[in-house]
Enzyme design. Structure first.
Site, PDB file in Angstrom:
ATOM      1  N   LEU A  21      40.480  48.039  44.494  1.00  0.00           N
ATOM      2  CA  LEU A  21      40.037  47.107  43.920  1.00  0.00           C
ATOM      3  C   LEU A  21      40.343  45.706  43.950  1.00  0.00           C
ATOM      4  O   LEU A  21      41.840  45.472  44.150  1.00  0.00           O
ATOM      5  CB  LEU A  21      40.054  47.167  42.454  1.00  0.00           C
ATOM      6  CG  LEU A  21      39.648  45.897  41.358  1.00  0.00           C
ATOM      7  CD1 LEU A  21      38.842  46.703  40.070  1.00  0.00           C
ATOM      8  CD2 LEU A  21      40.533  45.216  41.081  1.00  0.00           C
ATOM      9  N   LEU A  22      39.578  44.761  44.473  1.00  0.00           N
ATOM     10  CA  LEU A  22      40.093  43.225  44.635  1.00  0.00           C
ATOM     11  C   LEU A  22      39.727  42.462  43.421  1.00  0.00           C
ATOM     12  O   LEU A  22      38.552  42.772  43.061  1.00  0.00           O
ATOM     13  CB  LEU A  22      39.223  42.897  46.010  1.00  0.00           C
ATOM     14  CG  LEU A  22      39.522  41.291  46.473  1.00  0.00           C
ATOM     15  CD1 LEU A  22      39.470  41.263  47.971  1.00  0.00           C
ATOM     16  CD2 LEU A  22      38.193  40.570  45.801  1.00  0.00           C
ATOM     17  N   ASN A  23      40.443  41.668  42.929  1.00  0.00           N
ATOM     18  CA  ASN A  23      39.746  40.649  42.024  1.00  0.00           C
ATOM     19  C   ASN A  23      40.418  39.206  42.495  1.00  0.00           C
ATOM     20  O   ASN A  23      39.975  38.754  43.659  1.00  0.00           O
ATOM     21  CB  ASN A  23      40.159  41.060  40.788  1.00  0.00           C
ATOM     22  CG  ASN A  23      41.262  41.458  40.192  1.00  0.00           C
ATOM     23  OD1 ASN A  23      42.260  41.855  40.731  1.00  0.00           O
ATOM     24  ND2 ASN A  23      41.616  40.501  39.036  1.00  0.00           N
ATOM     25  N   ASP A  24      41.048  38.453  41.768  1.00  0.00           N
ATOM     26  CA  ASP A  24      40.864  37.107  42.009  1.00  0.00           C
ATOM     27  C   ASP A  24      41.323  36.712  43.575  1.00  0.00           C
ATOM     28  O   ASP A  24      42.327  37.203  44.107  1.00  0.00           O
ATOM     29  CB  ASP A  24      41.969  36.519  41.221  1.00  0.00           C
ATOM     30  CG  ASP A  24      41.609  36.611  39.563  1.00  0.00           C
ATOM     31  OD1 ASP A  24      40.727  37.309  39.371  1.00  0.00           O
ATOM     32  OD2 ASP A  24      42.390  36.457  38.796  1.00  0.00           O
TER      33      ASP A  24
ATOM     34  N   SER B 158      47.727  36.534  39.017  1.00  0.00           N
ATOM     35  CA  SER B 158      47.427  35.531  39.611  1.00  0.00           C
ATOM     36  C   SER B 158      48.210  34.198  39.939  1.00  0.00           C
ATOM     37  O   SER B 158      48.935  34.034  38.977  1.00  0.00           O
ATOM     38  CB  SER B 158      46.118  35.165  39.360  1.00  0.00           C
ATOM     39  OG  SER B 158      44.991  36.119  39.665  1.00  0.00           O
TER      40      SER B 158
ATOM     41  N   GLU C  24      41.683  31.576  31.886  1.00  0.00           N
ATOM     42  CA  GLU C  24      42.287  32.069  32.752  1.00  0.00           C
ATOM     43  C   GLU C  24      41.987  31.272  34.069  1.00  0.00           C
ATOM     44  O   GLU C  24      40.953  30.495  34.029  1.00  0.00           O
ATOM     45  CB  GLU C  24      41.580  33.443  33.069  1.00  0.00           C
ATOM     46  CG  GLU C  24      42.039  34.423  32.100  1.00  0.00           C
ATOM     47  CD  GLU C  24      41.571  35.944  32.342  1.00  0.00           C
ATOM     48  OE1 GLU C  24      42.366  36.826  32.029  1.00  0.00           O
ATOM     49  OE2 GLU C  24      40.739  36.183  32.944  1.00  0.00           O
TER      50      GLU C  24
END
Ligand code: FRU
Length: 480
Positions: A40-43, A103, A220
């Site tokens: 999984l990739l997020n920010d 992040s 966020e």
């Protein structure tokens, strides 16, 4: 490098190797977007141009298509179009980040890259702790953690994360996303002379500050920067109720424009505006490059919105980054244009000038396929237009209502139609980037943008145009 750090890296690289075949066999693998090699990739994190090279880090769980103890994955590029996967930048291997290197951002100082990120820690009772951590690199590839530089101040819950750092008038500033003890979202500003010691200047924006009343329980990924002489604050608030065509996603990503009085840490700003009108867009981050361009990349995803239902999960990966967009202020509004370098992707060009659209759907030779850039100039501003994309999305302009609608077939059940809207006075032009499982739509030279994931069948490659009125358009398309 500690033993745990080494083990985590080894495990992650093994997972990449182990799943490579399955991942690459996915027909929904994107052709020109940043994706995780597995998991999984997020920010987007730490976005910076350093010695001419663009660096883009990302929140990464290599071991599952779920959220977890995040690594910082790392891509580099010379042109923001072709990306090279680099060695892992950060692993959750220390007491202060053992449940995730969350992040953060990058800044260049004295010829080195300094990263600032949030160390996420959970104790045995699942209580959260948060630490702001610094890491340094001389070559832009190997990062050494320097430890905690900022502890949780009084007045906030441990939902305190995502530091963005910049320099202004010889001093460093850091803005962080926070939840104050009364469970409302805030952006908190810090100042430093040396990047090591940070003075708390207080919350400069947030729920119940300035023009905001209730405005979410957590903010966020704040990002503050100067654009055309004004200070823009980008952030991703959680807990905003939907309101007509606005705030339709579970969480938002948007901006306010104002003036920051650095000396008194006072920020006067205007109303909140969503950056993207599509279904998948969150936690964007910007950088300014060596040409002075302010460039934004967002997470092409939405947390907790059936992330487990994306068909790519079967192939052991999920989510991507949006295309990089150059930002401008035009008449007090943030405009976003795909960066010019994307022209390098163009292959064959076709164009159809002065096409009169009819009520039955029309297709055009070579305007079809999985990867395409399409530019449509609208010559009759007051006529309705519909565009169907691969049987999975429609773009519908209704001049009477001054609305542009994008609908798509839900990836959760493959049949429900979901809609998003934006208001525009007239439609002047549309630029569409299609990738194998995505659609990015830039409206009126970047006045509005929609980011949308779609999962059509391999045989569904058609694009068609129609009008219930007398629309006339110029069409140009490039195979990518
Ligand atoms: C936003 C976010 C950040 C956090 C990171 C964890 O999507 O929740 O606030 O740092 O993702 O992966």
């Amino acid at each position: 490098m500690s033993q745990l750090d080494q083990q985590l890296r080894k495990k992650a690289y093994e997972e990449v190797e182990k799943q490579k075949k399955v991942v690459n066999a996915d027909r929904y693998r994107l052709a020109y977007h940043v994706m995780p090699p597995v998991g999984l990739l997020n920010d987007p994190n730490g976005f910076i141009q350093f010695n001419g090279i663009y660096h883009l880090f990302y929140q990464w769980n290599p071991f599952a298509t779920e959220h977890g103890a995040k690594f910082w994955g790392h891509y580099t590029s010379t042109n923001l179009v072709d990306w090279q996967h680099e060695d892992i930048a950060l692993t959750p291997s220390d007491w202060f980040d053992k449940n995730g290197c969350y992040s953060g951002s990058a800044i260049e100082h004295e010829g080195k890259i300094y990263l600032f990120y949030t160390g996420n820690v959970k104790d045995e009772h699942n209580n959260r702790e948060t630490y702001q951590v610094m890491a340094v690199s001389e070559n832009g590839l190997d990062f050494e953690k320097k430890g905690v530089v900022l502890n949780l101040p009084e007045g906030y819950t441990p939902h305190f994360r995502d530091p963005k750092v910049w320099e202004h008038d010889g001093q460093f500033y850091l803005i962080i996303g926070a939840q104050s003890k009364d469970e409302t979202g805030k952006a908190v500003l810090f100042r430093s002379n040396d990047l090591h010691h940070w003075e708390n200047l207080g919350a400069i924006a947030g729920a119940h500050i300035g023009q905001f009343g209730d405005f979410g329980y957590m903010w966020e990924c704040p990002d503050l920067f100067t654009l055309d002489g004004q200070e823009v604050l980008v952030f991703s608030p959680q807990g905003i109720e939907s309101d007509g065509i606005h705030y339709q996603n579970l969480y938002q990503a948007g901006y306010v424009i104002g003036e920051l009085d650095y000396e008194h840490a006072k920020y006067n700003h205007g109303a909140f505006v969503e950056i993207d009108r599509g279904f998948e867009f969150y936690a964007p981050q910007t950088t300014v490059d060596e040409q002075g361009r302010r460039i934004l990349i967002g997470w092409f995803g939405m947390p907790e919105e059936r992330e487990d239902a994306h068909p790519t999960i079967e192939h052991k990966w999920v989510h991507a980054m949006t295309l990089p967009r150059e930002l401008k202020l035009v008449d007090g509004k943030l405009y976003q244009q795909p960066i010019v370098e994307l022209k390098e992707l163009r292959k064959e060009e076709v164009s159809y000038p002065g096409v009169e659209l009819k009520s039955n759907k029309q297709s055009f030779d070579k305007i079809e396929g999985e990867t395409l850039e399409l530019f449509m100039e609208n010559l009759e501003k007051n006529e309705p237009i519909s565009i169907n994309i691969r049987n999975h999305a429609n773009i519908v302009y209704s001049p009477k209502e001054q609305l542009l609608k994008v609908d798509r077939i839900s990836f959760v059940d493959g049949q429900t139609v979901e809609e998003r809207f934006c208001h525009i006075e007239t439609l002047d032009n549309l630029r569409i980037y299609l990738d194998t499982s995505s659609l990015e739509l830039f409206v009126n030279d970047g006045e509005e943008v929609f980011s949308v994931r779609i999962y059509p069948k391999i045989t569904e490659t058609g694009i068609s145009f129609s009008s219930e009125g007398k629309a006339k358009v110029n069409l140009t398309a490039w195979k990518l």
